[in-house]
Design a protein around this motif. Structure first.
Motif: not given
Length: 81
Positions: A17-24, A51-54
């Motif tokens: 797993r990785t974490l993007c501070e903008w996407k999740a 906004e990344a929910a798309v």
């Protein structure tokens, strides 16, 4: 890539797993091909934020590890890998 464009029968879950501070949080998947298991080749954001929910549920991949095709054309990996 949209989920319906990926053959899910070839996928195996990864613990990575990785974490993007903008996407999740991104989850990774292995791909089982004719040559064996290709580890951590696909990833997706199952619960992308704001906004990344798309892109939630859509796949990304490393084209240097797979033969990827979009509309019949082979994807070329970036030189940086």
């Amino acid at each position: 890539m949209p989920p319906e464009s990926v053959d899910s029968s070839l996928l195996e879950p990864s613990e990575r797993r990785t974490l993007c501070e903008w996407k999740a949080e991104a989850e990774y998947l292995h791909v089982r091909g004719p040559q064996g298991l290709i580890c951590n080749t696909l990833w997706r954001y199952p619960r992308a934020w704001d906004e990344a929910a798309v892109i939630a549920g859509y796949f990304s991949c490393y084209p240097a590890r797979l033969a990827c095709f979009v509309a019949g054309e082979r994807v070329r990996p970036q030189a940086s890998g």
